[in-house]
Design a protein around this motif. Structure first.
Motif, short mmCIF file in Angstrom:
data_model
loop_
_atom_site.label_atom_id
_atom_site.label_comp_id
_atom_site.label_asym_id
_atom_site.label_seq_id
_atom_site.Cartn_x
_atom_site.Cartn_y
_atom_site.Cartn_z
N PRO A 50 0.78 -1.24 0.00
CA PRO A 50 0.00 0.00 0.00
C PRO A 50 0.81 1.29 0.00
O PRO A 50 0.23 2.37 -0.03
N GLU A 51 2.15 1.23 0.03
CA GLU A 51 2.94 2.44 0.26
C GLU A 51 2.67 3.55 -0.75
O GLU A 51 2.70 4.74 -0.39
N ASP A 52 2.45 3.18 -2.01
CA ASP A 52 2.32 4.20 -3.05
C ASP A 52 0.89 4.69 -3.25
O ASP A 52 0.66 5.60 -4.06
N ILE A 53 -0.08 4.09 -2.55
CA ILE A 53 -1.47 4.46 -2.79
C ILE A 53 -1.71 5.93 -2.48
O ILE A 53 -2.19 6.70 -3.33
N SER A 54 -1.38 6.35 -1.27
CA SER A 54 -1.66 7.72 -0.89
C SER A 54 -0.86 8.74 -1.72
O SER A 54 -1.45 9.72 -2.21
N PRO A 55 0.45 8.56 -1.91
CA PRO A 55 1.17 9.55 -2.74
C PRO A 55 0.60 9.68 -4.15
O PRO A 55 0.47 10.80 -4.67
N LEU A 56 0.24 8.56 -4.78
CA LEU A 56 -0.31 8.64 -6.13
C LEU A 56 -1.64 9.39 -6.14
O LEU A 56 -1.87 10.25 -7.00
N VAL A 57 -2.51 9.06 -5.21
CA VAL A 57 -3.82 9.71 -5.17
C VAL A 57 -3.69 11.19 -4.85
O VAL A 57 -4.33 12.04 -5.51
N GLN A 58 -2.87 11.54 -3.85
CA GLN A 58 -2.76 12.94 -3.46
C GLN A 58 -2.15 13.77 -4.59
O GLN A 58 -2.60 14.91 -4.83
N ASP A 59 -1.17 13.23 -5.28
CA ASP A 59 -0.56 13.98 -6.39
C ASP A 59 -1.53 14.12 -7.56
O ASP A 59 -1.62 15.17 -8.20
N ALA A 60 -2.28 13.05 -7.86
CA ALA A 60 -3.20 13.10 -8.99
C ALA A 60 -4.32 14.10 -8.76
O ALA A 60 -4.76 14.78 -9.68
N TYR A 61 -4.80 14.18 -7.52
CA TYR A 61 -5.92 15.07 -7.23
C TYR A 61 -5.49 16.38 -6.59
O TYR A 61 -6.33 17.20 -6.21
N GLY A 62 -4.19 16.59 -6.47
CA GLY A 62 -3.70 17.86 -5.95
C GLY A 62 -3.64 18.91 -7.05
O GLY A 62 -4.06 18.70 -8.18
N SER A 63 -3.09 20.07 -6.69
CA SER A 63 -3.00 21.18 -7.65
C SER A 63 -1.58 21.40 -8.16
O SER A 63 -1.35 22.27 -9.01
N GLY A 64 -0.62 20.62 -7.64
CA GLY A 64 0.76 20.80 -8.08
C GLY A 64 0.99 20.29 -9.49
O GLY A 64 0.22 19.47 -10.02
N GLU A 65 2.07 20.77 -10.09
CA GLU A 65 2.38 20.35 -11.46
C GLU A 65 2.91 18.92 -11.45
O GLU A 65 3.78 18.56 -10.66
N VAL A 66 2.38 18.09 -12.32
CA VAL A 66 2.83 16.71 -12.48
C VAL A 66 2.98 16.43 -13.96
O VAL A 66 2.35 17.05 -14.80
N GLY A 67 3.84 15.48 -14.27
CA GLY A 67 4.03 15.10 -15.66
C GLY A 67 5.12 15.88 -16.36
O GLY A 67 5.58 16.92 -15.86
N PRO A 68 5.55 15.39 -17.53
CA PRO A 68 6.60 16.07 -18.29
C PRO A 68 6.20 17.47 -18.72
O PRO A 68 5.01 17.79 -18.84
N SER A 69 7.19 18.31 -18.94
CA SER A 69 6.92 19.71 -19.28
C SER A 69 6.12 19.85 -20.57
O SER A 69 5.29 20.75 -20.70
N GLU A 70 6.37 18.94 -21.53
CA GLU A 70 5.66 19.07 -22.81
C GLU A 70 4.17 18.72 -22.71
O GLU A 70 3.43 18.93 -23.67
#
Length: 973
Positions: free
Chosen positions: A770-790
């Motif tokens: 379960p270690e990656d569940i919370s980080p993945l969910v929080q990043d996906a539904y957060g407002s911070g920038e994620v993903g490659p610049s392009e």
């Protein structure tokens, strides 16, 4: 009227000393028999029932809300409830009501209570008796006890709303402008004298004559007003049942005591649950309540949930975030028992996303209930409800309905002696858990002590609809458990947040469960329940531990604490593959060379069927099966049972799990509340929280020593991600996926997964559960920038579009939403004004609390070559191919089977022009003989009639149904 009085207060025979004029006022009439009830009798009946409901049925948790603003607490609460029930129909002592039955109106005219004839009273609809009753109670309180008019509204509104809709200010003004509706001008003094005489007698009988002057100082909260209204509605409905409370003249000589005692015996309402304090270690708690697998241990999150619930100053909100398969349901039920014992809740409501998940949860809750004690030595029966529109088709629930089937009657005539005597049970239930007959139906069902149902049933609490106070009364007395809290969109969450605000005001304990809850949503849940000013809400929103427990105590602060993981861990190698069937087929051929069970999850049913057809060409029909929502109900239930039987936990699937190769191609039905386990997962790109749920079906259980019972090549858990053009920048999801989930959430999900993905041929990165569940969910539904610049330009555009979409959803959701809880003393005036009417558990109601296109539900039958109708050919348990008569109502078993062949037509039929055309064509199959009142399974249903090959054409589409693949829809050429 001793049954409605407090201990120590001398009994009063309600009618003793009433004037002839007061005794002539009528309340009930049976046109068939000319039987009737005088108003005084119905007043006495209603008040007595309210007293019994308070003493023997109403949970303590509800009583506390009613009593909290009253000077003498619970004692005053009971007095107020009984008085309001006794006076609720005083508006029937008015010309606008009394003129409706000529015979009874003439008897009143003879003694001086004149009124216009019914047909010459055109404005009488402006004076419904509930509104008139409210006006009379308010006027009486002003004149007799010195209340100000504004002070009277908070109690008068209960009479005004007892038919389900509290009046509006404009309705009150209209009545004020037509005084002849309340009193005929030629004899207004006599009318007022009778009205005041009856209200004075109510005050005397209810022992409030000396209390009302003190009550003028109270500021009754809106939660208390709603609950009192609901209680009065229940009392009125019971007292209005002629089987329980027979009419005059036959029952005129029956004493108050015998009449009330016989009615209560005949009703036989199960008393509320009185939970006992849950003592002992958490290990002993879970062992005594749940049938745990052999050798299993209580998980840390389960143990800590019990400890936290016990340590709270008072029950409030508890959010449990923990991985799939960690026993959150068992933890929630254990916490519910602790909360109920401390709060005085009389039952529990478990809310789930769908009918299928509700059906799956129902037997689990029943097993728990059979092990849960009660503080009473002889707790008797417990009322249970499966709350969704097709509950009667559930076998477990049908068994409870049989146990609870009995005549609801109070007294019956002895034909030989011509005397009345207490009624006897015709088929008294012996089961401990019953679906009580009087508590069935969409208006009363939620009043059962234990309810398992869809989330809609909870969201209806926030929907402006008739008799809303009943739903508030039902839920205010329970512990509420909300499962799969991540599964709802902005529209549904808007309703859920409004409901949570009322639950918080009622101090209802709430347990929320999720494996994948975004931190922002966690904050919204806390703020909805306890208010935005809650201490600690910022820290709760920032919490990143996992598993995580979040608590909010009434009038206290919000806290979050991370809990030790159980040690159960799965390492999933994630890899993307191109979205074409050839690539999928080649990869599955390679992966399953040594056997194994694979799950392929598609985001749309059309992709499920297309994929299954292709894979059957490679692996054979017997090695590929499908699961989705486009089956008739009987086949859908069989599909779920088959999945659990073959792919469930080892103790259930042993001997049934395929030994060679097998592929299940499923829609999103496989991601929620099904304990199934596969060796390999292929999934379309979807929101990351849902992908993690799907991953929870991969290597869910240990099979053999270190998974040694799995094929050697599949002992490493792998998820192959498809459903997108990975060469596009950013990746482009397939069209069906974007229609369901929208671009923004799919792109952010792809962005947070991008570091875990590799191109074809390379070894995938590992997702740690379960270690990656919370980080993945929080990043996906957060407002911070994620993903490659392009990717950022496209993602920014998608984010703007999503913000606009959510704003529209929020605005639309508020159209029929009740207001926030108002300040104490403010009446529930216009509470459900401009609402949706009788919309609870109906297609219209469900459409209001879910942002989905309206479509049709049909019953699917087959027409044989000779024109005769029959059930579908391949239904299980000898239900297929049965004759279905059209010249008469089918026998009960056949009618139930036909009702079990319900199916919701897919999205193609949700467009207005297609929908209208489909309705016109389906109405050609109308069967007049099925529309009788004694045909509850079939009356009013639309019939989809297939030909001898199980095909049909409807609104320009060709339909084909099979028990293996469900309904296939193609546009007609």
């Amino acid at each position: 009227m001793s049954l409605m009085l407090l201990e120590g207060v001398p009994p009063v025979e309600f009618q003793d000393g009433l004037s002839d004029e007061a005794c002539a006022v009528w309340a009930k009439h049976d046109r068939d028999t000319d039987g009737w009830l005088p108003l005084w009798r119905h007043m006495a009946d209603s008040g007595a029932v309210a007293g019994l409901l308070w003493d023997r049925w109403l949970p303590l948790q509800v009583k506390h809300v009613i009593a909290q603003d009253l000077p003498s607490g619970l004692e005053d609460g009971r007095r107020l409830a009984v008085w309001l029930a006794t006076t609720h129909d005083i508006g029937k002592a008015s010309p606008a009501f009394a003129c409706q039955v000529d015979l009874l109106a003439d008897a009143m005219r003879v003694i001086g209570l004149d009124m216009p004839p019914y047909k010459e009273f055109p404005d009488r609809k402006l004076g419904p008796h509930g509104l008139v009753g409210q006006a009379l109670i308010q006027e009486w309180l002003v004149e007799r006890y010195g209340w100000s008019r504004s002070e009277t509204l908070q109690v008068g509104i209960v009479a005004g709303g007892h038919h389900g809709v509290p009046p509006t200010a404009s309705q009150i003004k209209a009545l004020h402008d037509h005084p002849e509706l309340v009193r005929t001008s030629s004899c207004a003094a006599l009318w007022q004298s009778v009205q005041w005489e009856l209200l004075d007698r109510c005050a005397q009988a209810c022992a409030v004559s000396d209390t009302l002057a003190d009550w003028r100082k109270i500021r009754l909260g809106q939660p208390a007003q709603a609950l009192l209204t609901g209680l009065v509605i229940v009392a009125d409905w019971i007292a209005s049942n002629p089987d329980l409370f027979p009419y005059f003249p036959d029952a005129a000589h029956l004493s108050n005591h015998d009449r009330i005692a016989s009615a209560w015996h005949g009703l036989d309402l199960p008393e509320p649950w009185q939970a006992s304090a849950l003592t002992g270690s958490p290990e002993n708690v879970y062992a005594s309540r749940f049938q745990l697998p052999l050798g299993s241990r209580v998980r840390p999150v389960q143990e800590r949930a019990v400890q936290v619930a016990r340590g709270m100053s008072a029950p409030g909100l508890l959010i449990i975030e923990a991985p799939m398969g960690e026993g959150k349901t068992e933890a929630a039920l254990a916490v519910a028992e602790i909360f109920a014992a401390r709060s005085g809740a009389g039952g529990c409501f478990v809310a789930l996303p769908t009918m299928a998940t509700s059906n799956a949860m129902f037997p689990r809750v029943l097993q728990w209930l059979n092990r849960v004690p009660d503080v009473r030595q002889d707790p008797g029966r417990r009322s249970v409800l499966l709350a969704h529109s097709k509950a009667a088709l559930n076998d477990d629930y049908a068994t409870l309905m049989q146990a609870g089937r009995r005549d609801v009657r109070g007294v019956e005539m002895d034909g030989g002696a011509g005397e009345w005597r207490p009624g006897h049970d015709r088929a008294a239930a012996s089961a401990e858990l019953v679906a009580h007959q009087w508590l069935r139906g969409r208006k009363k069902g939620m009043l059962s002590s234990f309810v398992i149902g869809t989330i809609d049933q909870l969201l209806f609490m926030g929907l402006k609809s008739r008799h809303l106070a009943l739903r508030h009364l039902a839920l205010a007395g329970k512990v509420v458990v909300i499962d799969e809290a991540h599964a709802y969109d902005t529209y549904m969450n808007s309703y859920l947040d409004r409901v949570l605000s009322w639950l918080g005001a009622y101090r209802v304990p709430v347990v929320v469960l999720s494996a994948t809850l975004p931190a922002g949503r966690r904050r919204e849940l806390v703020e909805a329940y306890a208010g935005k000013a809650t201490v600690g809400v910022d820290l709760v929103a920032e919490a990143r531990g996992y598993p995580l427990l979040t608590t909010v105590e009434p009038d206290g602060e919000a806290k979050s604490e991370a809990v030790e993981a159980s040690g159960r861990a799965t390492r999933i190698h994630l890899e993307r593959i191109q979205d074409d069937l050839t690539s999928l087929g080649d990869r599955l051929t390679h992966e399953l060379m040594g056997g194994g069970c694979a799950l392929v999850v598609r985001n749309t049913v059309d992709r499920v069927l297309e994929t299954a057809a292709y894979l059957r060409g490679l692996f054979g029909d017997e090695n590929v099966s499908v699961a989705h929502a486009r089956f008739v109900d009987i086949d859908r239930a069989d599909k779920d049972d088959d999945l659990l039987k073959r792919f469930g936990p080892p103790e259930k699937s042993r001997g049934h799990r395929p030994t060679g190769r097998h592929i299940v191609v499923a829609s999103s039905v496989a991601e929620q509340s099904l304990d199934i386990d596969f060796d390999l997962l292929v999934s379309d790109l979807c929101p990351v929280d849902l992908l993690l749920q799907r991953m929870g079906r991969l290597h869910r259980h240990v099979r053999g020593q270190d998974q040694s019972d799995r094929p050697e090549a599949l002992r490493t858990a792998r998820c192959l991600l498809t459903g997108a053009d990975w060469d596009s920048v950013p990746p482009k999801p397939v069209r069906g996926s974007t229609l369901i989930y929208r671009d923004h959430v799919l792109l952010r999900s792809a962005a947070v997964l991008e570091p875990y993905l590799s191109r074809m041929g390379e070894s995938g990165h590992v997702v740690r559960l379960p270690e990656d569940i919370s980080p993945l969910v929080q990043d996906a539904y957060g407002s911070g920038e994620v993903g490659p610049s392009e990717w950022q330009d496209a993602m920014a555009k998608a984010a703007v579009a999503e913000q606009l979409h959510q704003a529209r959803q929020e605005e639309t959701a508020q159209d029929f939403q009740i207001n926030q809880v108002g300040r104490a003393g403010r009446a529930l005036l216009g509470w459900v004004d401009a609402g949706v009417g009788d919309a609870d558990d109906t297609r219209r109601g469900r459409a209001q609390v879910r942002d989905s296109r309206e479509t049709l539900e049909v019953l699917v039958l087959k027409r044989r070559a000779d024109g005769a109708w029959a059930t579908l050919p391949d239904l299980s348990r000898k239900r297929g191919g049965l004759d279905v008569p059209t010249d008469a109502i089918p026998q009960a078993r056949v009618a139930r089977i036909v009702a079990g062949c319900g199916l919701r037509l897919p999205y193609q039929f949700s467009f207005p022009a297609v929908l209208d055309r489909a309705i016109d064509e389906l109405e050609a199959n109308y069967v007049p003989a099925w529309q009788a009142k004694d045909s509850p399974w079939l009356a009013g249903e639309l019939i989809l009639l297939l030909d001898e090959n199980c095909r049909a054409r409807l609104a320009g589409f060709d339909l084909h149904y099979t028990s293996t693949d469900g309904l296939e829809v193609t546009r007609a050429e």
